[in-house]
Design an enzyme around this catalytic site. Structure first.
Site, PDB file in Angstrom:
ATOM      1  N   ASP A  82       0.837  -1.210   0.000  1.00 34.87           N
ATOM      2  CA  ASP A  82       0.000   0.000   0.000  1.00 34.87           C
ATOM      3  C   ASP A  82       0.868   1.255   0.000  1.00 34.87           C
ATOM      4  O   ASP A  82       2.045   1.217   0.349  1.00 34.87           O
ATOM      5  CB  ASP A  82      -0.944   0.007   1.212  1.00 34.87           C
ATOM      6  CG  ASP A  82      -0.213  -0.084   2.545  1.00 34.87           C
ATOM      7  OD1 ASP A  82       0.796  -0.813   2.630  1.00 34.87           O
ATOM      8  OD2 ASP A  82      -0.631   0.591   3.503  1.00 34.87           O
ATOM      9  N   GLU A 144       0.008  -1.356   5.673  1.00 28.12           N
ATOM     10  CA  GLU A 144       1.102  -0.952   6.570  1.00 28.12           C
ATOM     11  C   GLU A 144       0.956   0.510   6.966  1.00 28.12           C
ATOM     12  O   GLU A 144       1.264   0.901   8.090  1.00 28.12           O
ATOM     13  CB  GLU A 144       2.455  -1.172   5.878  1.00 28.12           C
ATOM     14  CG  GLU A 144       3.671  -0.948   6.775  1.00 28.12           C
ATOM     15  CD  GLU A 144       4.176   0.502   6.833  1.00 28.12           C
ATOM     16  OE1 GLU A 144       4.937   0.819   7.751  1.00 28.12           O
ATOM     17  OE2 GLU A 144       3.801   1.310   5.956  1.00 28.12           O
TER      18      GLU A 144
HETATM   19 ZN   LIG Z   1       6.756   2.228   3.990  1.00 29.07          ZN
END
Ligand SMILES: [Zn+2]
Length: 386
Positions: A82, A144
């Site tokens: 992401d 993340e």
């Molecule tokens: Zn990163």
């Protein structure tokens, strides 16, 4: 027409495949199209790929690719699929079109960090994968940038036990062995409102919050005085008061006041322990005004990280990178990858200065140095017949 090298084509495709994660649902996107791309590329090289959907999060998944003998040990190369959202007004180019200029590749995710996977593929083709004596794993995670839900879910049920792991976040190809954790909390005081002509008739939430803040400032000092790790530029755990709002009218007793704060523990202190200290600090107020004070998480926090286990990986990284490992001020998935029981370092191409910035780019010097470096690690940990 000039043929575009495979590495650049892969970068182009990764950058052209949006995978923004955000707590704001207006921005949040699925990462499955990126997982699909990686699935295709790693499968072509002979990796066995497994898509691991995140529990209760449709449209989000991790990918685990593995190759080599079915043995314990080996090396895990991990990263997130992401990106953060982008600020349209501040980008001077299309974030989703790879652009080469001034020896840089521009695009959202070039450095943080979809580009890493294209470089891992380059490293993988540079070694003889048929001769691996230990497994090589690639992990591509979801979310993340928001909750680290992908890494947390993977750590909880991974079923693999590599000896070593590298997380390819942008560290300028210098090893990172420590970082702080992060928690964002909200404190809400619910009082009783009433007419301002008799302030003692209600319970003024601002007055109670004043007591809360007094306790928090004491806790901030206690943290700074009692915990210290000199590796960090700010060598103690921090507490920052970030946002406060209370009341609605000057002639009413304030019925509600809320305060948002940010806590950053050092390695060795879990979020749970830190929050326990917070609860203890607030106890005099919560005892005096039971039910008036409540605490909530603004979003899931992430733990601090410190390298642990033997120093095999630390030593090799020091040799190969020509620099000792250092501590940084940003959080990564390392504490969760560490739970697999492997020696873990954060080490990847690009600079953190370009991460989360308009006109994000990766310097083209990393296009050759990264696969070469990763190739050394793969050779050492998966091929040397140890
Ligand atoms: Zn990163």
């Amino acid at each position: 027409m000039k043929k575009i090298p495979e590495l650049k084509q892969r970068f182009q495709q990764l950058i052209a495949t949006p995978s923004i994660s955000a707590l704001d649902s207006k921005w949040d996107q699925s990462n499955l199209p990126v997982i699909e791309l990686l699935h295709g590329w790693f499968s072509q090289l002979g990796f066995q790929c497994e898509v691991l959907p995140l529990p209760d999060q449709p449209g989000k998944a991790n990918l685990l690719a593995r190759i080599g003998p079915n043995l314990p040990g080996g090396l895990l190369l991990a990263g997130h699929t992401d990106t953060v959202p982008f600020d349209e007004g501040r980008w001077s180019r299309d974030p989703f079109t790879l652009e080469e200029k001034d020896n840089r590749w521009y695009g959202l995710g070039t450095c943080d960090m979809k580009g890493f996977f294209a470089l891992v593929l380059e490293a993988a083709v540079s070694v003889d994968l048929r001769k691996l004596t230990r497994p090589l794993y690639i992990l591509a995670t979801a979310d993340e940038e928001t909750t680290m839900a992908g890494a947390k879910a993977f750590a909880a049920g991974a079923g693999i036990a590599p000896d070593y792991a590298l997380i390819g976040e942008p560290t300028g190809l210098k090893p990172v062995h420590m970082h702080k954790g992060h928690a964002a909390l909200g404190i809400r005081v619910t009082g009783r409102s009433g007419h301002s002509s008799d302030p003692d008739k209600g319970l003024n939430a601002i007055e109670v919050m004043n007591l809360v803040i007094g306790q928090l400032i004491q806790l901030k000092q206690t943290l700074a005085e009692n915990f210290r790790q000199e590796e960090f530029s700010v060598p103690y755990p921090t507490l920052n008061l970030g946002h406060i709002h209370g009341g609605d009218a000057v002639n009413r007793i304030c019925g509600c006041c809320s305060l948002n704060l940010d806590l950053r523990p050092l390695p060795g202190m879990s979020l749970e322990q830190l929050e326990h200290l917070l609860h203890q600090a607030l106890k005099p107020v919560t005892d005096r005004y039971p039910d008036a004070v409540s605490l909530s998480h603004l979003y899931p926090g992430s733990e601090a990280f410190a390298y642990r286990g033997e120093d095999t990986l630390l030593k090799l990284a020091g040799q190969l990178c020509g620099e000792e490992a250092r501590a940084v001020n940003y959080a990564t998935e390392a504490p969760y990858i560490n739970q697999l029981g492997c020696q873990t370092l954060v080490l990847g191409p690009g600079s953190i200065e370009q991460a989360h910035q308009p006109d994000e780019y990766l310097s083209m010097e990393y296009l050759t140095s990264t696969p070469r470096l990763l190739g050394h690690f793969i050779n050492k940990f998966c091929l040397s017949g140890e």
